[in-house]
Scaffold this motif. Sequence first.
Motif, mmCIF file in Angstrom:
data_model
loop_
_atom_site.group_PDB
_atom_site.id
_atom_site.type_symbol
_atom_site.label_atom_id
_atom_site.label_comp_id
_atom_site.label_asym_id
_atom_site.label_seq_id
_atom_site.Cartn_x
_atom_site.Cartn_y
_atom_site.Cartn_z
ATOM 1 N N ARG A 5 -6.697 -32.164 -32.752
ATOM 2 C CA ARG A 5 -8.135 -32.285 -33.011
ATOM 3 C C ARG A 5 -8.879 -31.222 -32.208
ATOM 4 O O ARG A 5 -8.971 -31.290 -30.986
ATOM 5 N N THR A 6 -9.426 -30.211 -32.873
ATOM 6 C CA THR A 6 -10.189 -29.157 -32.221
ATOM 7 C C THR A 6 -11.681 -29.422 -32.403
ATOM 8 O O THR A 6 -12.086 -30.291 -33.189
ATOM 9 N N VAL A 7 -12.500 -28.648 -31.709
ATOM 10 C CA VAL A 7 -13.952 -28.845 -31.832
ATOM 11 C C VAL A 7 -14.470 -28.452 -33.210
ATOM 12 O O VAL A 7 -15.590 -28.820 -33.590
ATOM 13 N N LEU A 8 -13.660 -27.722 -33.980
ATOM 14 C CA LEU A 8 -14.050 -27.344 -35.345
ATOM 15 C C LEU A 8 -13.382 -28.219 -36.397
ATOM 16 O O LEU A 8 -13.601 -28.007 -37.592
ATOM 17 N N GLY A 9 -12.568 -29.175 -35.961
ATOM 18 C CA GLY A 9 -11.893 -30.045 -36.908
ATOM 19 C C GLY A 9 -10.406 -30.132 -36.635
ATOM 20 O O GLY A 9 -9.873 -29.461 -35.745
ATOM 21 N N HIS A 83 -8.779 -21.588 -31.308
ATOM 22 C CA HIS A 83 -8.922 -23.039 -31.397
ATOM 23 C C HIS A 83 -9.236 -23.597 -30.009
ATOM 24 O O HIS A 83 -8.583 -23.241 -29.027
ATOM 25 N N VAL A 84 -10.218 -24.498 -29.929
ATOM 26 C CA VAL A 84 -10.582 -25.128 -28.661
ATOM 27 C C VAL A 84 -10.420 -26.635 -28.795
ATOM 28 O O VAL A 84 -11.000 -27.251 -29.700
ATOM 29 N N ILE A 85 -9.625 -27.212 -27.917
ATOM 30 C CA ILE A 85 -9.463 -28.662 -27.839
ATOM 31 C C ILE A 85 -10.290 -29.140 -26.659
ATOM 32 O O ILE A 85 -10.119 -28.654 -25.536
ATOM 33 N N ALA A 86 -11.210 -30.065 -26.882
ATOM 34 C CA ALA A 86 -12.094 -30.554 -25.829
ATOM 35 C C ALA A 86 -11.651 -31.936 -25.367
ATOM 36 O O ALA A 86 -10.861 -32.612 -26.025
ATOM 37 N N ALA A 87 -12.212 -32.353 -24.227
ATOM 38 C CA ALA A 87 -11.795 -33.620 -23.631
ATOM 39 C C ALA A 87 -12.965 -34.577 -23.458
ATOM 40 O O ALA A 87 -14.078 -34.174 -23.120
ATOM 41 N N ARG A 132 -25.327 -37.457 -29.838
ATOM 42 C CA ARG A 132 -23.928 -37.252 -30.213
ATOM 43 C C ARG A 132 -23.801 -36.001 -31.079
ATOM 44 O O ARG A 132 -24.531 -35.837 -32.049
ATOM 45 N N THR A 133 -22.882 -35.132 -30.723
ATOM 46 C CA THR A 133 -22.647 -33.915 -31.486
ATOM 47 C C THR A 133 -21.595 -34.173 -32.564
ATOM 48 O O THR A 133 -20.932 -35.212 -32.580
ATOM 49 N N ALA A 134 -21.408 -33.210 -33.444
ATOM 50 C CA ALA A 134 -20.382 -33.334 -34.485
ATOM 51 C C ALA A 134 -18.993 -33.008 -33.958
ATOM 52 O O ALA A 134 -17.992 -33.368 -34.585
ATOM 53 N N ALA A 135 -18.904 -32.323 -32.822
ATOM 54 C CA ALA A 135 -17.599 -31.915 -32.270
ATOM 55 C C ALA A 135 -16.927 -33.100 -31.605
ATOM 56 O O ALA A 135 -17.494 -33.746 -30.713
ATOM 57 N N ARG A 136 -15.697 -33.377 -32.035
ATOM 58 C CA ARG A 136 -14.962 -34.502 -31.464
ATOM 59 C C ARG A 136 -14.005 -34.026 -30.378
ATOM 60 O O ARG A 136 -13.447 -32.930 -30.454
ATOM 61 N N ALA A 137 -13.819 -34.865 -29.376
ATOM 62 C CA ALA A 137 -12.812 -34.590 -28.354
ATOM 63 C C ALA A 137 -11.419 -34.752 -28.951
ATOM 64 O O ALA A 137 -11.211 -35.552 -29.866
ATOM 65 N N GLY A 138 -10.471 -33.991 -28.404
ATOM 66 C CA GLY A 138 -9.095 -34.070 -28.888
ATOM 67 C C GLY A 138 -8.122 -34.583 -27.856
ATOM 68 O O GLY A 138 -6.905 -34.639 -28.107
ATOM 69 N N MET A 139 -8.630 -34.968 -26.672
ATOM 70 C CA MET A 139 -7.783 -35.512 -25.620
ATOM 71 C C MET A 139 -8.655 -36.281 -24.633
ATOM 72 O O MET A 139 -9.886 -36.220 -24.714
ATOM 73 N N ILE A 140 -8.021 -36.995 -23.727
ATOM 74 C CA ILE A 140 -8.705 -37.750 -22.678
ATOM 75 C C ILE A 140 -8.278 -37.165 -21.338
ATOM 76 O O ILE A 140 -7.088 -36.975 -21.092
ATOM 77 N N LYS A 141 -9.240 -36.898 -20.461
ATOM 78 C CA LYS A 141 -8.947 -36.369 -19.124
ATOM 79 C C LYS A 141 -9.222 -37.453 -18.089
ATOM 80 O O LYS A 141 -10.299 -38.057 -18.071
ATOM 81 N N VAL A 142 -8.239 -37.684 -17.208
ATOM 82 C CA VAL A 142 -8.394 -38.618 -16.096
ATOM 83 C C VAL A 142 -7.929 -37.916 -14.823
ATOM 84 O O VAL A 142 -7.409 -36.802 -14.867
ATOM 85 N N ALA A 143 -8.103 -38.574 -13.672
ATOM 86 C CA ALA A 143 -7.767 -37.922 -12.410
ATOM 87 C C ALA A 143 -7.233 -38.919 -11.398
ATOM 88 O O ALA A 143 -7.778 -40.020 -11.246
#
Length: 310
Positions: A5-9, A83-87, A132-143
Amino acid sequence: MTAVRTVLGDIEPAALGVCDAHDHLFLTSPAMPGPQLDDPAEATERVAGFRALGGEALAQWTPFGMGRRPAEAVAVSRATGVHVIAATGLHQAVHYDAEVLGRLRRGDGLAAFFTAELTEGMIAGDGPGGARTAARAGMIKVAGMFHGLDDHTRWVMAAAAQAHHATGAPIGVHHEMGTAAVDVLGLLHGELGVPARSVLLGHLNRFPDAGVHRELAAAGAYLAFDGPSRAHHATDAWLVDSLVALAAAGHTDQLLLGADTTSPGGGPGAGYLLRTLRPRLIHELGSAAAESVFRANPAGALAAPWPVVS
């Protein structure tokens, strides 16, 4: 379907290409001293340089509330063709205002917040009340914390596990100075039921304990190494040796590399991965192994069986 899942789809995993598996386009926090990553022109220039060397994808591990700028991430992806994958996700509590954390504890809860960012779109800005933007996150970041886990970490990881079970999203983990990875995997995988292959353990080069690395790899998680970095230069010399040792133990298909750029001028950036590290890996491990590290492994690590959204 299984997709990245990238920010463009969504794209097929095989279309991801050569990937910087752990980096930041934008990253800001009052808890971080010095210059921070908040310049869209600088981010575009940096990613364009990576593209010129053959880079095709970049995973931005910046979580919610730390200046990730989803609209600008979309613009960088479109401008560079990368391609950019966001969190989604949260970092350590020190990076957040108590009011923001309190608001995330109320309402539908943190797991629902993460799930919505993965399936509906990321919130703009650093507060939960943003548009809310149309760009979906493609992962979850934790610490994690330094050699341990605190109550905030356990709360965030429990929510991340729930969001993973709802969506299949991979979970990337910041390990403070590379520590507490065994504790983190024990919580996410052992207690919360997240498949080990959906867990990406970051910063392991910062704690170059070969025995710990083998233990984590044997459990089935992805092992993410990053750098080099001015802030963590002391362990840079062990990076390639750690990768070679894990490959010799049969774990080539679990290795990830990222630049983890956290400040302007803080390191040589994503281009270093392809300009310097890739030739070294080809020399040490062969072309097939290097291809796995830069192509096949990120494609597997970042892919998920996303639910169909009507």
